[in-house]
Design a protein around this motif. Structure first.
Motif, short mmCIF file in Angstrom:
data_model
loop_
_atom_site.label_atom_id
_atom_site.label_comp_id
_atom_site.label_asym_id
_atom_site.label_seq_id
_atom_site.Cartn_x
_atom_site.Cartn_y
_atom_site.Cartn_z
N ASN A 156 0.83 -1.21 0.00
CA ASN A 156 0.00 0.00 0.00
C ASN A 156 0.87 1.25 0.00
OD1 ASN A 156 -2.54 -1.13 -0.16
ND2 ASN A 156 -2.82 -1.26 2.05
N GLY A 157 2.00 1.19 0.69
CA GLY A 157 2.93 2.32 0.68
C GLY A 157 3.49 2.56 -0.71
N GLU A 158 3.83 1.48 -1.41
CA GLU A 158 4.32 1.60 -2.78
C GLU A 158 3.24 2.17 -3.69
OE1 GLU A 158 7.37 1.05 -4.12
OE2 GLU A 158 7.98 0.93 -2.02
N ARG A 159 2.01 1.70 -3.50
CA ARG A 159 0.91 2.22 -4.31
C ARG A 159 0.70 3.71 -4.04
NH1 ARG A 159 -0.93 -3.20 -4.04
NH2 ARG A 159 -1.56 -3.06 -1.86
N LEU A 160 0.78 4.10 -2.79
CA LEU A 160 0.59 5.50 -2.44
C LEU A 160 1.59 6.39 -3.18
CD1 LEU A 160 -1.04 7.46 -0.68
CD2 LEU A 160 0.67 7.14 1.12
N THR A 201 -10.27 -7.54 -0.87
CA THR A 201 -11.13 -6.41 -0.48
C THR A 201 -10.33 -5.13 -0.67
OG1 THR A 201 -12.27 -7.76 1.16
CG2 THR A 201 -12.51 -5.39 1.37
N ILE A 202 -10.89 -4.19 -1.42
CA ILE A 202 -10.15 -3.00 -1.82
C ILE A 202 -10.94 -1.72 -1.51
CG2 ILE A 202 -8.83 -4.17 -3.61
CD1 ILE A 202 -10.82 -3.17 -5.68
N LEU A 203 -10.22 -0.61 -1.47
CA LEU A 203 -10.81 0.69 -1.16
C LEU A 203 -10.32 1.69 -2.21
CD1 LEU A 203 -12.27 2.45 1.17
CD2 LEU A 203 -9.94 3.03 1.84
N LEU A 204 -11.26 2.46 -2.78
CA LEU A 204 -10.88 3.47 -3.77
C LEU A 204 -10.18 4.63 -3.08
CD1 LEU A 204 -10.93 4.33 -6.73
CD2 LEU A 204 -13.15 5.41 -6.31
N GLY A 208 -4.89 11.79 -20.81
CA GLY A 208 -6.35 11.85 -20.87
C GLY A 208 -7.08 10.67 -20.27
N VAL A 209 -6.37 9.78 -19.59
CA VAL A 209 -7.01 8.62 -18.99
C VAL A 209 -7.46 8.95 -17.57
CG1 VAL A 209 -6.80 6.17 -18.43
CG2 VAL A 209 -5.52 7.12 -20.36
N LEU A 210 -8.74 8.71 -17.30
CA LEU A 210 -9.30 8.89 -15.96
C LEU A 210 -9.18 7.55 -15.25
CD1 LEU A 210 -10.82 11.09 -14.26
CD2 LEU A 210 -12.93 9.93 -14.98
N LEU A 211 -8.43 7.53 -14.15
CA LEU A 211 -8.09 6.28 -13.49
C LEU A 211 -8.61 6.24 -12.06
CD1 LEU A 211 -4.36 5.91 -14.57
CD2 LEU A 211 -6.27 4.55 -15.41
N GLY A 212 -9.19 5.10 -11.69
CA GLY A 212 -9.51 4.83 -10.30
C GLY A 212 -8.35 4.10 -9.67
N CYS A 213 -7.79 4.64 -8.59
CA CYS A 213 -6.61 4.07 -7.94
C CYS A 213 -7.01 3.48 -6.59
CB CYS A 213 -5.53 5.14 -7.75
SG CYS A 213 -5.03 5.96 -9.30
N TRP A 214 -6.71 2.22 -6.37
CA TRP A 214 -7.23 1.49 -5.22
C TRP A 214 -6.12 1.05 -4.27
CZ3 TRP A 214 -12.63 0.19 -5.12
CH2 TRP A 214 -13.32 0.55 -6.28
N GLN A 215 -6.51 0.84 -3.00
CA GLN A 215 -5.65 0.25 -2.00
C GLN A 215 -6.26 -1.06 -1.54
OE1 GLN A 215 -2.75 0.95 -1.48
NE2 GLN A 215 -2.27 3.09 -1.03
N VAL A 216 -5.44 -1.92 -0.94
CA VAL A 216 -5.87 -3.24 -0.50
C VAL A 216 -6.14 -3.24 1.00
CG1 VAL A 216 -5.18 -5.67 -0.25
CG2 VAL A 216 -4.67 -4.43 -2.36
N ILE A 217 -7.29 -3.76 1.37
CA ILE A 217 -7.62 -3.93 2.78
C ILE A 217 -7.24 -5.33 3.25
CG2 ILE A 217 -9.50 -3.96 4.48
CD1 ILE A 217 -10.98 -1.93 2.73
N SER A 218 -7.60 -6.33 2.46
CA SER A 218 -7.27 -7.72 2.82
C SER A 218 -7.32 -8.58 1.56
CB SER A 218 -8.26 -8.25 3.86
OG SER A 218 -9.58 -8.32 3.32
#
Length: 309
Positions: free
Chosen positions: A48-52, A181-184, A193-203
């Motif tokens: 999650n830190g890397e994703r952040l 299980t993920i959280l937006l 021009g790409v609209l992206l949803g970026c998620w984190q992992v809960i479990s």
């Protein structure tokens, strides 16, 4: 007294036997759980830190590089927007081109239970000023790219037998995966021009682990993959042109501000959305970016084999 002693010894032996059998059962269960377990909480936190870090960098991309999509620049996969879309008669349509050889992608699928509300919010926010210059991702095709057995940058041709062997290898990996299980975390608009949803992992099984397992299962796959190991993002839409309220006198800064306002409005509506992902698709894309552009493809669907329990 002897009777009491014998009774005590028998009871002790019985208790010891029960304890020993319980220990064996616990060990067997532990081994089975270890075989299918996802990353530990510590490992998920690291990922999650890397994703952040990735998402923070992506959030700065539009300001640092400008709206390249207004100049019909490259996409995030080194393809020209003008090669992928046609804009005429007030709408955007994909310009489908055959992928030779077909791209073979492994993606996590986001169920319509979660994608439909997100898709509605995206259209509500972006349609009023961008309806003629935006392509909305099909809500039934919301996905997270995990690993490519072949992609357009490094094609790896495969016979029918080799494809089936890949499918079997992927299926064996999916049987080991636990629902994620993920959280937006946020929505970002990139310079392409790409609209992206970026998620984190809960479990659940982290994307880093999924990609690693797929790498081991598909040794012929391109060494260079398209995305960072930790990333978990899905395309929501692609913007190709100027907002309706723009004119020749409109300056770049005001247009950028408009895009930022739209993204902020969307974030306020859907950030914090939770979802559970438990299905992986092995997709043969016969058209370039078929998943994103509703092109011709063949999908094999696999449910994760490890239960959340």
């Amino acid at each position: 007294m002897a009777r009491v002693k014998n009774w005590y010894n028998n009871q002790s032996k019985s208790a010891s036997l029960i304890w020993f059998i319980s220990l064996l059962i616990f060990y067997a269960i532990f081994r089975m759980a270890s075989k299918h377990s996802p990353l530990s909480f510590k490992d998920v936190s690291v990922s999650n830190g890397e994703r952040l870090k990735l998402y923070e960098k992506m959030s700065r991309d539009l300001d640092e590089h400008g709206a390249l999509f207004l100049k019909h620049g490259e996409t995030s996969q080194s393809l020209l927007l003008s090669d992928l879309f046609d804009m005429k008669n007030g709408s955007v349509t994909p310009a489908l081109k055959a992928a030779i050889p077909p791209v073979r992608a492994n993606v996590l699928h986001l169920s319509t239970e979660y994608s439909l509300p997100i898709s509605k919010a995206v259209k509500d926010v972006f349609s009023p000023t961008l309806s003629e210059v935006i392509w909305f991702q099909n809500s039934e095709r919301y996905h997270f790219s995990m690993f490519h057995a072949s992609h357009h940058i490094s094609p790896v041709p495969a016979s029918e037998e080799e494809v089936e062997a890949e499918v079997d290898a992927v299926k064996s990996v999916v049987n080991q995966l636990c629902p994620v299980t993920i959280l937006l975390d946020r929505v970002v608009l990139t310079s392409t021009g790409v609209l992206l949803g970026c998620w984190q992992v809960i479990s659940g099984t982290d994307p880093v682990t999924i990609r690693s397992k797929l790498r081991n299962a598909l040794p012929r796959a391109p060494e260079k993959q398209l995305y960072a190991p930790a990333i978990l993002h899905t395309s929501l839409a692609r913007i190709l042109g100027h907002p309706k309220n723009s004119s020749e006198e409109t300056n770049v800064d005001s247009e950028l501000q408009h895009f930022h306002e739209l993204v902020a409005r969307l974030n306020s509506r859907i950030v914090g959305t939770k979802a559970t992902v438990s299905e992986l698709w092995y997709v043969e894309e016969y058209d370039v970016l078929a998943l994103a552009l509703d092109g011709k493809m063949k999908i094999r669907r696999f449910q994760f084999g490890c239960s959340k329990a």
